[in-house]
Design a protein around this motif. Structure first.
Motif, PDB file in Angstrom:
ATOM      1  N   GLU A 226       0.839  -1.196   0.000  1.00  0.00           N
ATOM      2  CA  GLU A 226       0.000   0.000   0.000  1.00  0.00           C
ATOM      3  C   GLU A 226       0.874   1.246   0.000  1.00  0.00           C
ATOM      4  O   GLU A 226       1.956   1.270   0.601  1.00  0.00           O
ATOM      5  CB  GLU A 226      -0.877  -0.002   1.253  1.00  0.00           C
ATOM      6  CG  GLU A 226      -1.851   1.140   1.346  1.00  0.00           C
ATOM      7  CD  GLU A 226      -2.755   1.011   2.560  1.00  0.00           C
ATOM      8  OE1 GLU A 226      -3.245   2.065   3.037  1.00  0.00           O
ATOM      9  OE2 GLU A 226      -2.955  -0.121   3.035  1.00  0.00           O
ATOM     10  N   MET A 228       1.435   5.626  -1.855  1.00  0.00           N
ATOM     11  CA  MET A 228       1.035   6.780  -2.640  1.00  0.00           C
ATOM     12  C   MET A 228       1.890   6.855  -3.908  1.00  0.00           C
ATOM     13  O   MET A 228       3.119   6.774  -3.835  1.00  0.00           O
ATOM     14  CB  MET A 228       1.204   8.060  -1.831  1.00  0.00           C
ATOM     15  CG  MET A 228       0.710   9.307  -2.534  1.00  0.00           C
ATOM     16  SD  MET A 228      -1.111   9.410  -2.515  1.00  0.00           S
ATOM     17  CE  MET A 228      -1.409   9.656  -0.756  1.00  0.00           C
ATOM     18  N   HIS A 246       5.811   3.969  -0.094  1.00  0.00           N
ATOM     19  CA  HIS A 246       5.041   3.178   0.870  1.00  0.00           C
ATOM     20  C   HIS A 246       5.221   3.648   2.301  1.00  0.00           C
ATOM     21  O   HIS A 246       4.651   3.056   3.226  1.00  0.00           O
ATOM     22  CB  HIS A 246       5.441   1.704   0.769  1.00  0.00           C
ATOM     23  CG  HIS A 246       5.333   1.149  -0.609  1.00  0.00           C
ATOM     24  ND1 HIS A 246       4.132   0.847  -1.200  1.00  0.00           N
ATOM     25  CD2 HIS A 246       6.294   0.876  -1.539  1.00  0.00           C
ATOM     26  CE1 HIS A 246       4.344   0.378  -2.429  1.00  0.00           C
ATOM     27  NE2 HIS A 246       5.643   0.390  -2.658  1.00  0.00           N
ATOM     28  N   ARG A 267      -3.691   7.122  -4.173  1.00  0.00           N
ATOM     29  CA  ARG A 267      -3.381   6.111  -3.169  1.00  0.00           C
ATOM     30  C   ARG A 267      -3.758   4.742  -3.729  1.00  0.00           C
ATOM     31  O   ARG A 267      -4.839   4.567  -4.288  1.00  0.00           O
ATOM     32  CB  ARG A 267      -4.148   6.383  -1.878  1.00  0.00           C
ATOM     33  CG  ARG A 267      -3.755   5.456  -0.741  1.00  0.00           C
ATOM     34  CD  ARG A 267      -4.385   5.887   0.579  1.00  0.00           C
ATOM     35  NE  ARG A 267      -3.868   5.097   1.692  1.00  0.00           N
ATOM     36  CZ  ARG A 267      -2.749   5.355   2.333  1.00  0.00           C
ATOM     37  NH1 ARG A 267      -2.021   6.398   1.956  1.00  0.00           N
ATOM     38  NH2 ARG A 267      -2.336   4.605   3.335  1.00  0.00           N
TER      39      ARG A 267
END
Length: 309
Positions: A226, A228, A246, A267
């Protein structure tokens, strides 16, 4: 028959002739009046003598009846209270069973989360303290039931504290896991590893800063963590590139794409498709060039794709 009334004074004596009917009626009336007067006087005397005792007896009877009524009400209250206590005891048993299941769940979560079992020992009460509550209780339960409820309340407090801490650790571990690059960005095989290798174009020794994963043209390229998106575009030698920050010092780069599907500032989640594989830039065929950067330095991605088969 005659009655002669003689006065002490020197008056002439009176003679009453009982043979006269009128006189007889008058005498009979006087006699009846005397009898009635005596009866009334006797009743008044009797009432005067016996009335306080009778009233006291009546009051005693009323008190006895009130006591019987109160006994009946008390019996009903006792019956209701016993029924409520029985229901409370059943509920207490159910709560104790639930407490046992919570302990088992906590132990299982500790094992799954690979946490230190000494830190989360559900058989021991964690250290805690506080001010003593000196307030009195408005009512009291039976000692055994009251003690059981207090023990169970204490167990739930312990479990609440332990499970809350465990939840925080597991959530933190999950967040760290989601933010740490893990797995392959595309389904294929590794055609070139990280490190020094012969350059595919001139054959000279050159340092390769990532993994090359051979895939069919247009294959989906997934984010391995996960983060941006910080860059999408063309870089020299890399062709079309996607770069994702991350956090915690990690950044990943996906190069040689044929199409970019995300934009800077977006995101992305773990496994989200960010591009399609291609052969743009300095490339001999469709593949994904995958790099991992940590605190500003490129590192071997192989350590982060251990689950590759």
């Amino acid at each position: 028959m005659q009655i002669i009334l003689v006065s002490r004074s020197r008056k002439v004596p009176k003679t009453l002739d009982l043979g006269q009917r009128r006189l007889r009626w008058r005498l009979a009336g006087l006699a009846m009046a005397a009898v009635v007067g005596c009866g009334v006087l006797g009743a008044a005397v009797a009432l005067t003598v016996s009335s306080p005792r009778d009233r006291a007896l009546a009051e005693i009877q009323q008190l006895k009846q009130q006591i019987r009524d109160q006994d009946t009400q008390l019996a009903g209250v006792r019956k209701d209270s016993q029924r409520e206590l029985d229901a409370l005891a059943v509920k207490l048993g159910q709560l104790e069973a639930q407490s046992t299941r919570l302990n088992a769940l906590g132990e299982r979560l500790t094992e799954v989360g690979k946490l230190d079992p000494d830190e989360f020992n559900f058989d021991q009460q964690p250290a805690m303290g506080g001010l003593e509550d000196t307030a009195g209780s408005a009512y009291a339960l039976p000692p055994t039931l009251d003690k059981s409820i207090d023990q169970l309340a204490g167990q739930f407090d312990v479990q609440q504290a332990q499970l809350s801490a465990l939840q925080s650790l597991l959530l933190d571990a999950k967040i760290d896991s989601n933010l740490k690059p893990t797995g392959m960005p595309a389904s294929g095989y590794i055609s070139s590893y990280f490190g020094v290798r012969p350059d595919p174009f001139d054959g000279h020794s050159a340092r390769h800063t990532g993994l090359d994963i051979a895939v069919p043209f247009g294959s989906a390229v997934h984010a391995v963590a996960e983060g941006m998106v910080t860059f999408t575009g063309v870089r020299s030698g890399y062709g079309k590139v996607v770069e994702i920050d991350h956090g915690n010092g990690y950044m990943t780069r996906y190069a040689h794409n044929s199409k970019l599907l995300v934009h800077p500032g977006q995101r992305v989640r773990v496994g989200e498709v960010v591009s399609q594989a291609g052969s743009t830039g300095r490339s001999t065929g469709p593949h994904v060039h995958f790099e991992v950067w940590y605190k500003g330095r490129v590192v071997n991605p192989l350590a982060y794709v251990k689950n590759h088969r």
